[in-house]
Design an enzyme around this catalytic site. Structure first.
Site, PDB file in Angstrom:
ATOM      1  N   GLU A 178      -1.890 -21.331 -25.294  1.00 14.10           N
ATOM      2  CA  GLU A 178      -1.809 -22.882 -25.816  1.00 14.10           C
ATOM      3  C   GLU A 178      -0.975 -23.660 -24.871  1.00 14.10           C
ATOM      4  O   GLU A 178       0.239 -24.331 -25.351  1.00 14.10           O
ATOM      5  CB  GLU A 178      -1.202 -23.040 -27.369  1.00 14.10           C
ATOM      6  CG  GLU A 178      -2.263 -22.373 -28.400  1.00 14.10           C
ATOM      7  CD  GLU A 178      -2.077 -22.812 -29.618  1.00 14.10           C
ATOM      8  OE1 GLU A 178      -0.943 -22.829 -29.899  1.00 14.10           O
ATOM      9  OE2 GLU A 178      -2.855 -22.768 -30.402  1.00 14.10           O
ATOM     10  N   GLU A 335      -8.686 -19.076 -31.983  1.00 17.76           N
ATOM     11  CA  GLU A 335      -7.756 -18.801 -32.942  1.00 17.76           C
ATOM     12  C   GLU A 335      -8.163 -19.568 -34.062  1.00 17.76           C
ATOM     13  O   GLU A 335      -8.465 -20.967 -33.728  1.00 17.76           O
ATOM     14  CB  GLU A 335      -6.418 -19.181 -32.716  1.00 17.76           C
ATOM     15  CG  GLU A 335      -5.667 -18.088 -31.746  1.00 17.76           C
ATOM     16  CD  GLU A 335      -4.184 -18.683 -31.465  1.00 17.76           C
ATOM     17  OE1 GLU A 335      -3.520 -19.407 -32.274  1.00 17.76           O
ATOM     18  OE2 GLU A 335      -3.688 -18.305 -30.358  1.00 17.76           O
TER      19      GLU A 335
HETATM   20  C1  GLA Z   1      -1.125 -21.049 -32.453  1.00 21.36           C
HETATM   21  C2  GLA Z   1      -0.466 -19.932 -31.385  1.00 21.36           C
HETATM   22  C3  GLA Z   1      -0.418 -18.551 -32.094  1.00 21.36           C
HETATM   23  C4  GLA Z   1       0.347 -18.764 -33.621  1.00 21.36           C
HETATM   24  C5  GLA Z   1      -0.649 -19.749 -34.318  1.00 21.36           C
HETATM   25  C6  GLA Z   1      -0.032 -20.152 -35.652  1.00 21.36           C
HETATM   26  O1  GLA Z   1      -2.456 -21.104 -32.454  1.00 21.36           O
HETATM   27  O2  GLA Z   1      -1.221 -19.730 -30.415  1.00 21.36           O
HETATM   28  O3  GLA Z   1       0.523 -17.873 -31.489  1.00 21.36           O
HETATM   29  O4  GLA Z   1       1.551 -19.249 -33.400  1.00 21.36           O
HETATM   30  O5  GLA Z   1      -0.530 -21.142 -33.581  1.00 21.36           O
HETATM   31  O6  GLA Z   1      -0.846 -21.122 -36.592  1.00 21.36           O
END
Ligand code: GLA
Length: 727
Positions: A178, A335
């Site tokens: 991210e 995710e």
């Molecule tokens: C993001 C991050 C993860 C986690 C999620 C929680 O997507 O990439 O590591 O922290 O948020 O929602």
């Protein structure tokens, strides 16, 4: 115990394409061609004792997990001190996963630098616009432009590629994590130096920069590059073009960082595809993902449901836009959550049916992988209340049963893998420059929210049951009948020309207040609003008339009384081919045009350019959009009875179309007249007796009887492909 779906990755074309794989056409996402839908999660085995790993892989197999993202936050474990490395645990888990048929999307592990690095080099820590340091103790505590961070991180990338490039479990590289989530807005001295270099590249001369930034205003003229700073906390409103360029630069700086990691991976392991997880969701606006997509072999996205009346609309919008960014090729849902997250003010658990519905809505819009954060819910740390595939409650839980059931559904949907989003007849244009610029300070109102406006139009499409693609501005619009470009604030000459050509070619353009107002440098187009789009729309506005909180203006349109808020304008109709569709009835603009449409005839075609001068919101836009779509001949493909309750999204592989019907309600919905083979969901009645409840069918039942959508359920139907109009 079930066997995971075999997962096949097509290697990138080029000299290293292994025998037996097929070289594919170029394109940001073409490297990925799976033989089934993938299923999995982020996996953090380093948070658990070794004996837990065996249970993990046993339960992964039971759930049908095919892929995990590994080592995302493992830098401090892999490199515990500057000169020591510990790969043994990672070797072991890679081997264990492979032995169990589970593939690995391996992180480069650079997301969160270890304490030894930030202690030795505190100058890699990001700084806010007010000069505060973002200290270690959380994650992503690094400046995107720090040369010191980069050299340490890229060394780690090399070590990872060297060690695991040939590992049989490896199917993709996951660059960092991210990028920009917490550190995109860095105002440090490193950022200042890199910003100047970026500006030199963009403008070449200081004169050009001074012109673009309008530095004649407030005595801001620069006489040396060294005088230029990021828009740090200032005495009053910082220069708007400086702010806009800093947003562009900050996005580019992370993109350059992504490119630097990717370059190493491609040099060392040229046949392994590279991705990183975007955050196309909500108000995450720092990264221009439409531009970033070119750096990847396939696009990945993270999405979390945001509570509220448009939660499901927003999920669909984000998934749809991700598909647009991926140029409608399959993408990877890296995710999302099985249930509650931990980072909202109140973290609501998902209701029965929502786990599968949310995941399948992403698949409906082109996701070929359904992955979660994370496999096993953490017992410690900031995310211990964030759901996972395997909750604190363990395998004997509703959540884990739902996870296993979804694994089965994804196996049933294997034929969908590799298919693309089927073009809709309508599109919503999404523009990062307009997002960034329309929300700057010292504007007619600070209440305007660009993405919300775009989402409201999307909600109106959903309410009418009409499919619309959400596409970045650079997308070729020629194949669409209707294009909605809400608050298209930044319109350079070339974009104006593209939109004009679209309308002259018979397309129907819809735009709104605060569109066409400035050029690429955030300079107002002169002569009246909506600036660059004035001639195309055939209207002229001398002055904006935004509304105060609580104020509204009534607009009469198609016999309905609608409430406009936020914005009004005294719209003058200046072109004889403009028709007024909606009139202001109250307020300062009473008696004037509120919604207009200019018909543009060119040869045999008659296109149009419509303008909506106020904010109607998600409900008020429904009759407005209905009128515009009706006149353009764009209709819902859904039976009238279910429009609004059911979302339709369509994928196609050229031979078959896959209709995804998403029940947006918490009650059962019967959908008549949907012919085709049912891959997920079930029918109620045999062919020819549509509408008569009968014996429930089973997945795979052919025919055209009534489809039953369970509460929050999703059905998928395979039908012979209908011709796709050129996009
Ligand atoms: C993001 C991050 C993860 C986690 C999620 C929680 O997507 O990439 O590591 O922290 O948020 O929602």
């Amino acid at each position: 115990m079930s066997t995971p779906t075999p997962f096949r990755w097509l290697r990138r074309p080029g000299p290293h394409t292994p025998p037996g794989t097929t070289a594919v056409a170029v394109g940001a996402t073409d490297a990925y061609a799976p033989s089934g839908l993938s299923y999995g999660a982020d996996y953090n085995p380093d948070q658990w004792p070794r004996e837990v790993w065996d249970e993990d892989v046993r339960l992964m197999r039971e759930a049908g997990v095919t892929v995990v993202s590994l080592a995302i936050f493992s830098w401090a474990r892999i490199q515990p001190t500057e000169h020591t490395w510990d790969f043994a645990w990672l070797d072991e888990i890679m081997d264990l996963l492979h032995a169990n048929g589970i593939t690995v999307d391996l992180a480069t592990a650079t997301a969160s630098p270890p304490p030894w690095l930030t202690t030795k080099h505190p100058e890699i820590l990001p700084q806010t616009r007010t000069g505060e340091t973002l200290w270690p103790g959380a994650r992503q505590q690094w400046r995107p432009t720090s040369p010191i961070f980069r050299s340490h991180a890229l060394h780690l990338v090399e070590r990872m590629a060297e060690r695991y490039g040939d590992h049989p479990a490896l199917v993709a590289w996951h660059v960092s994590n991210e990028l920009g989530c917490h550190n995109v807005d860095d105002f440090s001295d490193d950022a200042a130096a890199a910003f100047r270099a970026w500006l030199r590249e963009r403008y070449t001369t200081l004169d050009a920069l001074n012109d673009a930034w309008g530095t004649a205003f407030w005595s801001q003229r620069y006489s040396a590059w060294e005088q230029i700073l990021p828009p740090r906390l200032a005495a009053s409103h910082p220069n708007p073009t400086q702010q806009l360029d800093f947003k562009r630069f900050s996005s580019d700086a992370l993109r350059q960082y992504l490119r630097a990691e990717a370059a190493i991976l491609r040099r060392m392991t040229p046949d392994v595809p590279v991705t990183t997880n975007f955050m196309v969701m909500g108000e995450t606006k720092g990264m221009d993902y439409a531009a970033w997509a070119d750096e990847l072999d396939f696009v990945s996205n993270d999405h979390y449901v945001l509570p509220g009346p448009q939660a499901l609309d927003e999920l669909s919008f984000s998934a749809n836009l991700t598909g647009g960014i991926a140029r409608h090729k399959p993408w990877f849902l890296m995710e999302h959550s099985t249930s509650a997250v931990n980072w909202q003010p109140v973290n609501v658990a998902k209701k029965p049916g929502e786990l599968a519905r949310d995941s399948l809505t992403h698949v409906a819009h082109g996701a070929d992988a359904v992955c979660y954060f994370q496999w096993r819910q953490s017992a410690a740390g900031a995310e211990k209340y964030h759901s996972g595939m395997l909750p604190h409650a363990g395998e004997r839980s509703r959540l884990f049963r739902d996870v296993v059931a979804l694994g089965g559904t994804l196996r049933d949907l294997a034929p969908v893998a590799g298919s693309e989003q089927k073009p809709a007849r309508a599109a919503i244009v999404f523009d990062w420059d307009s997002w960034w610029t329309s929300e700057l300070d010292s504007h007619p109102t600070d209440r305007l929210r660009y993405r919300q406006e775009a989402l409201d139009w999307y909600s109106a499409f959903l309410a009418l049951g009409v499919r619309a693609d959400v596409v970045p501005t650079a997308t070729d619009l020629a194949g669409y009948d209707v294009v909605v470009a809400p608050v298209l604030h930044v319109v350079p000459t070339d974009l104006r020309d593209r939109l004009t050509a679209f309308v002259e070619g018979g397309g129907h353009l819809v735009t709104t207040y605060f569109s066409g107002v400035v050029d690429q440098d955030d300079h107002a187009w002169l002569g009246g609003y909506p600036g660059a789009l004035r001639d195309l729309l055939g209207i002229r506005v001398e002055e904006f008339a935004p509304l105060l909180d609580g104020e509204s203006a009534t607009v009469e349109l198609a016999g309905e009384q609608l409430e406009g808020t936020l914005w009004t304008e005294p719209v003058d109709v200046v072109d004889p081919d403009v028709e007024v569709l909606g009139w202001y009835k109250t307020g300062e603009q009473a008696g004037r045009a509120a919604v207009t449409r200019r018909t543009v005839r060119s040869g045999d075609s008659a296109g149009s350019a419509a303008y909506v001068s106020t904010r109607f919101g998600r409900l008020g836009l429904v009759p407005v959009l209905a009128r515009l779509l009706d006149d353009a001949g764009v209709r819902s493909e859904l039976p009238a009875a279910v429009r609004g309750d059911v979302e339709l999204a369509v994928r196609t592989d050229g031979t078959d179309d896959f209709w995804f019907l998403v029940n947006r309600t918490a009650r059962p919905v019967e959908v008549p007249d949907v012919a085709g083979d049912v891959l997920a969901g079930r029918r109620l009645a045999p062919s020819g007796t549509a509408g008569t409840p009968g014996t429930p069918g089973t997945p795979g039942t052919p025919g055209d009887g009534v489809l039953l959508l369970e509460p929050r359920g999703v059905a998928v139907v395979r039908r012979p492909a209908e011709p796709t109009p050129p996009r």
